[in-house]
Enzyme design. Sequence first.
Site, mmCIF file in Angstrom:
data_model
loop_
_atom_site.group_PDB
_atom_site.id
_atom_site.type_symbol
_atom_site.label_atom_id
_atom_site.label_comp_id
_atom_site.label_asym_id
_atom_site.label_seq_id
_atom_site.Cartn_x
_atom_site.Cartn_y
_atom_site.Cartn_z
ATOM 1 C CE LYS A 38 15.360 6.234 30.954
ATOM 2 N NZ LYS A 38 13.996 5.572 31.448
ATOM 3 C CE1 TYR A 53 10.539 8.270 27.998
ATOM 4 C CE2 TYR A 53 11.453 10.215 29.044
ATOM 5 C CZ TYR A 53 11.445 8.829 28.958
ATOM 6 O OH TYR A 53 12.627 8.032 29.168
ATOM 7 C CG PHE A 113 4.868 6.413 35.100
ATOM 8 C CD1 PHE A 113 5.450 6.735 33.944
ATOM 9 C CD2 PHE A 113 4.260 5.095 34.683
ATOM 10 C CE1 PHE A 113 5.571 6.106 32.785
ATOM 11 C CE2 PHE A 113 3.972 4.590 33.669
ATOM 12 C CZ PHE A 113 4.944 4.853 32.534
ATOM 13 N NE ARG A 136 13.173 -2.131 25.064
ATOM 14 C CZ ARG A 136 12.518 -1.265 25.888
ATOM 15 N NH1 ARG A 136 12.593 -0.026 25.520
ATOM 16 N NH2 ARG A 136 11.742 -1.801 26.760
ATOM 17 C CB THR A 182 10.507 -1.484 32.530
ATOM 18 O OG1 THR A 182 10.101 -1.378 30.904
ATOM 19 C CG2 THR A 182 10.057 0.054 32.865
ATOM 20 N NE ARG A 215 15.663 0.292 31.787
ATOM 21 C CZ ARG A 215 14.780 0.380 30.933
ATOM 22 N NH1 ARG A 215 14.034 -0.873 30.351
ATOM 23 N NH2 ARG A 215 14.514 1.308 30.503
ATOM 24 C CG ASN A 263 14.595 2.653 34.001
ATOM 25 O OD1 ASN A 263 14.866 3.812 33.441
ATOM 26 N ND2 ASN A 263 13.383 2.180 33.554
ATOM 27 C CG HIS A 304 14.916 5.911 26.031
ATOM 28 N ND1 HIS A 304 13.442 5.524 26.041
ATOM 29 C CD2 HIS A 304 14.885 5.874 24.539
ATOM 30 C CE1 HIS A 304 12.864 5.471 24.704
ATOM 31 N NE2 HIS A 304 14.097 5.766 24.061
ATOM 32 C CD GLU A 351 12.690 6.858 20.960
ATOM 33 O OE1 GLU A 351 11.408 6.767 21.498
ATOM 34 O OE2 GLU A 351 13.519 6.296 21.166
HETATM 35 P P1 ADP Z 1 10.985 1.249 28.874
HETATM 36 O O1 ADP Z 1 11.935 2.406 29.242
HETATM 37 O O2 ADP Z 1 11.436 -0.141 29.441
HETATM 38 O O3 ADP Z 1 10.455 1.231 27.442
HETATM 39 P P2 ADP Z 1 8.258 2.434 29.420
HETATM 40 O O4 ADP Z 1 8.394 2.821 27.782
HETATM 41 O O5 ADP Z 1 7.298 1.529 29.531
HETATM 42 O O6 ADP Z 1 9.679 1.447 29.621
HETATM 43 O O7 ADP Z 1 8.525 3.506 30.147
HETATM 44 C C1 ADP Z 1 9.255 4.651 29.893
HETATM 45 C C2 ADP Z 1 9.963 5.028 31.408
HETATM 46 O O8 ADP Z 1 8.923 5.494 32.196
HETATM 47 C C3 ADP Z 1 10.595 3.761 31.969
HETATM 48 O O9 ADP Z 1 11.982 3.740 31.526
HETATM 49 C C4 ADP Z 1 10.502 4.273 33.453
HETATM 50 O O10 ADP Z 1 11.802 5.420 33.501
HETATM 51 C C5 ADP Z 1 9.546 5.152 33.673
HETATM 52 N N1 ADP Z 1 8.592 4.309 34.087
HETATM 53 C C6 ADP Z 1 7.830 3.165 33.608
HETATM 54 N N2 ADP Z 1 6.897 2.481 34.506
HETATM 55 C C7 ADP Z 1 6.711 3.190 35.290
HETATM 56 C C8 ADP Z 1 6.202 3.153 36.616
HETATM 57 N N3 ADP Z 1 5.021 2.328 36.891
HETATM 58 N N4 ADP Z 1 6.477 4.077 37.678
HETATM 59 C C9 ADP Z 1 7.273 5.086 37.483
HETATM 60 N N5 ADP Z 1 7.904 5.365 36.282
HETATM 61 C C10 ADP Z 1 7.818 4.293 35.200
HETATM 62 MG MG MG Z 2 9.860 2.715 26.187
#
Ligand code: ADP
Ligand code: MG
Length: 140
Positions: free
Chosen positions: A11, A51, A59, A87, A93, A104, A114, A117, A128
């Site tokens: 990212k 997304y 968010f 993962r 996350t 992370r 973070n 992805h 994807e």
């Molecule tokens: P992951 O990337 O671990 O699969 P998610 O798919 O739930 O997590 O979320 C996608 C992305 O959205 C996260 O990697 C992060 O960059 C962002 N994100 C998730 N939760 C939040 C939050 N509460 N506030 C801000 N950004 C968030």
């Molecule tokens: Mg995700």
Amino acid sequence: MAGTRTFSIIKPDATKRNLTGAVTKMLEEAGLRVVASKRIHMSRDQAEGFYAVHKERPFFGELVDFMISGPVVVQVLEGENAMQRNRDIMGATNSADAAPGTIRKELAESIEANTVHGSDSDENAAIEIAYFFDEDEIVG
Ligand code: ADP
Ligand code: MG
């Protein structure tokens, strides 16, 4: 093919801090092979489409802004149980909750910025990968 494939993004927070190599090293040390990789700057449309599953989450707007704030590196990773293996090395996350030794925990800045992805299922990995790569760009 050696194992299965998953999709990864390094990212903007990571490319900005020059951590492309550091992230890739952790992926490789976790047993994943980078079989496709390119550095791109996503358009807003491209990021919103990628997304789309999150578009109702509060968010979403900030996440899209973040993902287009700088270049990213999109990658196809191959290995045994690639999706789960990725993962596991990514960590939770929210970096504050991530286990020691995960990408992370070691490198992320916040729950949003973070660093990586990773696809969350084999089905989504295939979708994807196809969103960013033609099959002839993937060389195992
Ligand atoms: P992951 O990337 O671990 O699969 P998610 O798919 O739930 O997590 O979320 C996608 C992305 O959205 C996260 O990697 C992060 O960059 C962002 N994100 C998730 N939760 C939040 C939050 N509460 N506030 C801000 N950004 C968030
Ligand atoms: Mg995700």
